[in-house]
Scaffold this active site. Sequence first.
Site, mmCIF file in Angstrom:
data_model
loop_
_atom_site.group_PDB
_atom_site.id
_atom_site.type_symbol
_atom_site.label_atom_id
_atom_site.label_comp_id
_atom_site.label_asym_id
_atom_site.label_seq_id
_atom_site.Cartn_x
_atom_site.Cartn_y
_atom_site.Cartn_z
ATOM 1 N N LYS A 90 0.745 -1.025 -0.071
ATOM 2 C CA LYS A 90 -0.174 -0.133 0.015
ATOM 3 C C LYS A 90 0.742 1.181 -0.070
ATOM 4 C CE LYS A 90 -3.681 -2.833 0.748
ATOM 5 N NZ LYS A 90 -4.563 -3.042 0.001
HETATM 6 C C1 LIG Z 1 -5.445 -4.121 1.046
HETATM 7 C C2 LIG Z 1 -7.014 -4.391 0.871
HETATM 8 C C3 LIG Z 1 -7.622 -4.555 1.957
HETATM 9 C C4 LIG Z 1 -7.480 -5.194 3.121
HETATM 10 O O1 LIG Z 1 -6.047 -5.008 3.716
HETATM 11 P P1 LIG Z 1 -5.410 -5.991 4.675
HETATM 12 O O2 LIG Z 1 -4.556 -5.199 5.178
HETATM 13 O O3 LIG Z 1 -4.516 -6.849 3.504
HETATM 14 O O4 LIG Z 1 -6.498 -6.932 5.246
HETATM 15 C C5 LIG Z 1 -9.259 -4.393 1.761
HETATM 16 N N1 LIG Z 1 -9.645 -3.934 0.595
HETATM 17 C C6 LIG Z 1 -8.855 -3.411 -0.507
HETATM 18 C C7 LIG Z 1 -9.768 -2.794 -1.589
HETATM 19 C C8 LIG Z 1 -7.753 -3.605 -0.532
HETATM 20 O O5 LIG Z 1 -6.824 -3.340 -1.676
#
Ligand SMILES: *Cc1c(COP(=O)(O)O)cnc(C)c1O
Length: 379
Positions: free
Chosen positions: A181
């Site tokens: 991210k």
């Molecule tokens: C990364 C992501 C999540 C969840 O993130 P985690 O921290 O890996 O649980 C949820 N929704 C979207 C659209 C994402 O890209």
Amino acid sequence: MQVPLSQPDITQREIDAVVDVLHSNTLSIGPRLVEFENKCAAIAGRRHGIGVSSGTAGLHACMLAAGIKPGDEVITTPFSFVASTNCILYVGAKPVFVDIDTRTLNMDPRLVESAITPRTKAIVAVETFGHPGGMIELEQIARRNELILIEDCCEGFGGSAGDRPIGNFGRAGVFAFYPNKQITTGEGGMIVTDDDRFADVCRALRNQGREGMAWLAHQRLGYNYRMSEIQAAIGAVQCDRLPEILENRRRVARMYMQRLMDNRYLILPTLGEQDHMSWFVFVVRLNDLFGPMDRDEIIRGLRASGIGCSNYFPPIHLQPYMVEQFGYQPGMFPRTEYVSARTIALPFFSRMTELQVDRVVTTLNDQLEKTLIVRKPRL
Ligand SMILES: *Cc1c(COP(=O)(O)O)cnc(C)c1O
């Protein structure tokens, strides 16, 4: 892999912050969490931030705090990372998919109202790939129909729609800090909201249902969705570095745009005038000359040449467990299926060099030509 798909941006400052925590004796529930929560709340223009162990945990807590129950329906997009749908399943509700706008790749607001039934309780809206498109309209639709809007802004940290930051829409938003991210805490997530009661319930849910002072008084069924001080310390530094990180990601996106703009085989990301994208990934789409088999062939070719890439995202409604439980079939969300069969996520991270971008673009162009020659000899 010579050019990875993604790479976290960690400096000595994050490393020093972690070492400080380790010397402090407070490894969970401490001042770093509060600091990181306040920073995220400020970035999203919200009163509260509630740090949690992952984006998925944050979405689950939001579904519970919103009172979503078995038998309820929740409207969402089939073109996303699965967690945006899974949180609906965790509370026993039914995800009702609405197809996407092929320009923004987000749920098409024009299709939402016809999916509303008397059982509809909420909308989980996703800024897919960080694109804020449609969020303002979705908020109006939710308000008009008295639905709870939860913003899955896990891919949009630091972006904005019009003059409002991503994370500012609806009852609550959820950010995620997995290493691919915009900013990372290793694992982690953050709920942001203006609603005092919603915030209190989320704080209780992440901490075994504790509300108030007593450590062993559990008002409700809760979870251990806490974020450690180590994670929060990394996150606080990443927040301070956000302008620099986002500028570097914009720089990489610009380099790709310049080099691929005139490529007649590709459809590039498009932004509305009011939208400020926080670049999460750089996803190109193949045009009509190519089919799904071509896309997979190109991905194989890129990987064989040391270029990290991925097929973000396969349609959620066609994942085996979704088909099994709800009987979804190919053809039900044609725009999602069409787009999804032709996307390629290219390497994208803040420290990408011009040399790396050039290498990706050259290899991609070679693969595109090669695929067309093999599969479409007439061209
Ligand atoms: C990364 C992501 C999540 C969840 O993130 P985690 O921290 O890996 O649980 C949820 N929704 C979207 C659209 C994402 O890209």
